[in-house]
Scaffold this active site. Structure first.
Site, PDB file in Angstrom:
ATOM      1  N   ASP A 326      -9.802 -19.987 -25.489  1.00 43.95           N
ATOM      2  CA  ASP A 326      -9.799 -19.021 -24.280  1.00 43.95           C
ATOM      3  C   ASP A 326      -8.415 -18.406 -24.003  1.00 43.95           C
ATOM      4  OD1 ASP A 326      -9.583 -19.715 -20.691  1.00 43.95           O
ATOM      5  OD2 ASP A 326      -8.530 -20.724 -21.059  1.00 43.95           O
ATOM      6  N   ARG A 327      -7.745 -17.500 -23.067  1.00 42.48           N
ATOM      7  CA  ARG A 327      -6.689 -17.447 -23.483  1.00 42.48           C
ATOM      8  C   ARG A 327      -6.103 -17.965 -22.575  1.00 42.48           C
ATOM      9  NH1 ARG A 327      -5.180 -11.575 -20.011  1.00 42.48           N
ATOM     10  NH2 ARG A 327      -4.821 -12.731 -18.251  1.00 42.48           N
ATOM     11  N   ASP A 328      -5.902 -18.040 -20.967  1.00 44.10           N
ATOM     12  CA  ASP A 328      -4.794 -18.554 -20.056  1.00 44.10           C
ATOM     13  C   ASP A 328      -4.925 -19.837 -20.418  1.00 44.10           C
ATOM     14  OD1 ASP A 328      -4.379 -16.064 -19.820  1.00 44.10           O
ATOM     15  OD2 ASP A 328      -5.781 -16.103 -18.047  1.00 44.10           O
ATOM     16  N   HIS A 405     -16.095 -10.079 -13.495  1.00 42.53           N
ATOM     17  CA  HIS A 405     -15.848 -10.718 -12.339  1.00 42.53           C
ATOM     18  C   HIS A 405     -15.863 -12.098 -11.491  1.00 42.53           C
ATOM     19  CE1 HIS A 405     -19.304  -9.063 -14.835  1.00 42.53           C
ATOM     20  NE2 HIS A 405     -19.265  -8.321 -13.676  1.00 42.53           N
ATOM     21  N   CYS A 411     -22.930 -13.146 -12.706  1.00 40.95           N
ATOM     22  CA  CYS A 411     -23.246 -12.370 -14.322  1.00 40.95           C
ATOM     23  C   CYS A 411     -23.714 -13.715 -14.581  1.00 40.95           C
ATOM     24  CB  CYS A 411     -22.325 -11.885 -13.834  1.00 40.95           C
ATOM     25  SG  CYS A 411     -20.694 -13.208 -14.306  1.00 40.95           S
ATOM     26  N   LYS A 415     -18.140 -17.249 -17.258  1.00 37.51           N
ATOM     27  CA  LYS A 415     -17.898 -19.090 -18.035  1.00 37.51           C
ATOM     28  C   LYS A 415     -18.030 -19.860 -16.480  1.00 37.51           C
ATOM     29  CE  LYS A 415     -14.239 -18.426 -20.013  1.00 37.51           C
ATOM     30  NZ  LYS A 415     -12.583 -19.005 -20.836  1.00 37.51           N
TER      31      LYS A 415
END
Length: 492
Positions: A326-328, A405, A411, A415
């Site tokens: 995950d990024r953040d 989204h 979609c 996640k």
């Protein structure tokens, strides 16, 4: 006239001579032609395969039929994937029969099993190895002739590549497809599988499949045999025979000859019963009887050894084939709806850990929800600029999967849905089950589990307690990224 069917045929092979006539029959068959025929060469090395024109050959590097089939269906783009083995004989009108089986199926049916016939000798009783092949006529879900919807394969992550042989990998896949809510049908198409002849110790070598049985038990519970129609097995008797044989050898050294004689009697009785059970339906020639007697004595300890080996391996953490972050709040400090590249601040130690993963040859990728775009709080250009800054600090990632989204958009990528994890695995060319997803929320964990991947949660102050509790039950929890990698089986 048979309606059109969108399907690809995937054939894993080790270069058997039966491959070429199979392909010729398939390409010239009556009925709708496949969108593509993909032959997956699963030899570790070797010359190019001699295949007819119009067939595409892929190479999977000798990693086993599960990995070969995964490469095939992930390469294909059709609605249906028809798996056939390289040693079967297809009917001249097999494409027509396949279409008649698949076209009427409702969307809730994700797979169709062909009917397998195994011709046996008419002039004698079948030998042990021939009877083993004949068992395919009654087996469930075998990929000698099995068609799956590509969407269902993508949803469950395809074949589990921890199954290295053509054994149990098909049952495992079918169970996971059924657990995902789909049904599996049985078609009317008929495929011939010639009876197999093998060497003297064929049945002894086959005991390696007990390691695969251990993995099935680990994944699907103690009732996996009933759920797959595999029958009760003989492991209990094999264990008793093995213990009795070892006791018969060891007890004389403890001066317990009476007990040694008793143990020897138990071993001899069990071995004789096993051999007789295998000799009775066979041709009873001197060579076949000798083979049954010798292997009946050797099979029980071999079966126990491979089962124990499999039990240990099933519980051992596997080093992942790829790590998806995950990024953040996992790689960079979270700033809500970050739109300024200058605001990118790596989590302490994250850059070095990602660099070491890359240097060790483990692919890395990012799977990140960025609903700020859908909300109008970030422009796509600003998001791209922030991600470019992340890559500038961390180095290149093998895949970027970003969902722009919002919750209500429906979609398949946001996640906790599995879409980004599955696409990341596809871009990296690895099995989703061999990936580990590291993130800070329950959505990260749930997306990984839905894709068949492993998950490690690294909580922050904003991670909810129920998310942590769920991760402890179904995945893993770590204090920081370094511990997350250790939990994932990567020594640091």
């Amino acid at each position: 006239m048979t309606a059109s069917l969108d399907y690809t045929v995937v054939i894993p092979t080790t270069g058997r001579e039966s491959l070429k006539p199979l392909l010729e029959t398939l390409l010239g068959g009556e009925g709708p032609h496949p969108a593509e025929v993909l032959v997956v060469d699963d030899r570790p090395a070797g010359p190019e395969l001699d295949v007819p024109g119009g067939v595409r050959v892929l190479r999977s590097g000798g990693r086993g039929p599960a990995a070969a089939r995964n490469l095939g269906w992930r390469t294909a783009g059709s609605e249906w994937i028809a798996f056939v083995d390289d040693d079967v004989v297809l009917a001249p009108d097999w494409p027509r029969q396949l279409a008649e089986d698949l076209l009427p199926l409702p969307s809730g049916v994700a797979a169709s099993q062909g009917r397998i016939t195994v011709p046996l000798p008419a002039d004698r009783r079948p030998a042990d190895d021939e009877r083993g092949t004949a068992g395919l006529e009654h087996a469930w879900w075998i990929t000698a002739d099995m068609a799956y919807r590509r969407a269902a394969l993508a949803e469950v992550g395809g074949f589990d590549e921890r199954f290295p042989r053509a054994f149990r990998e098909d049952s495992d896949l079918a169970l996971r497809v059924a657990e995902a809510g789909y049904r599996i049908g049985r078609g009317e198409r008929l495929t011939t599988h010639p009876a197999r002849r093998a060497g003297f110790f064929y049945s002894l070598k086959a005991q390696r499949g007990n390691a695969d049985n251990a993995l099935m038990r680990h994944k699907h519970g103690v009732h996996w045999r009933q759920r797959t129609g595999a029958g009760p097995g003989r492991l209990g008797r094999h264990a008793l025979s093995t213990v009795a044989g070892l006791a018969a050898l060891a007890l004389p050294f403890a001066h317990r000859r009476g007990k040694a004689v008793l143990a020897a009697g138990i071993w001899a009785g069990l071995t004789a019963e096993f051999a007789a059970r295998r000799i009775r339906p066979g041709p009873r020639t001197p060579g076949e009887v000798a083979r049954m007697v010798v292997t009946s004595a050797l099979i029980p300890p071999a079966a126990c050894y491979h089962r124990l080996r499999g039990e240990i391996a099933a519980r051992r953490p596997r080093p992942p084939a790829a790590v998806l972050f995950d990024r953040d709040d996992t790689l960079i400090v979270d700033v809500p709806y970050l739109a300024d590249p200058d605001g990118v601040r790596p989590v302490p130690g994250a850059v070095e850990l990602v660099r070491k993963l890359r240097e060790s040859g483990i692919p890395v990728g990012i799977v990140s929800n960025q609903s700020g775009v859908a909300k109008g709080l970030i422009t796509p250009d600003r998001l791209a600029a922030v991600n470019a800054r992340v890559e500038e600090l961390f180095g290149p990632f093998g895949t970027w999967q970003v969902c722009v989204h919002d919750d209500g958009d429906g979609c398949d990528c946001r996640k906790p849905r599995p879409g980004m994890v599955l696409r990341a695995a596809g871009e990296l060319g690895v099995d989703p089950a061999a990936c580990v997803v590291i993130g800070d929320t329950g959505a990260d964990v749930d997306a990984a589990l839905a894709a068949g991947a492993r998950a490690v949660l690294v909580p922050t102050a904003r991670t909810l307690e129920p998310e942590i509790a769920r991760a402890r039950r179904h995945a893993a929890v770590a204090r920081d990224l370094a511990e997350a990698l250790r939990v994932a089986g990567i020594a640091r």
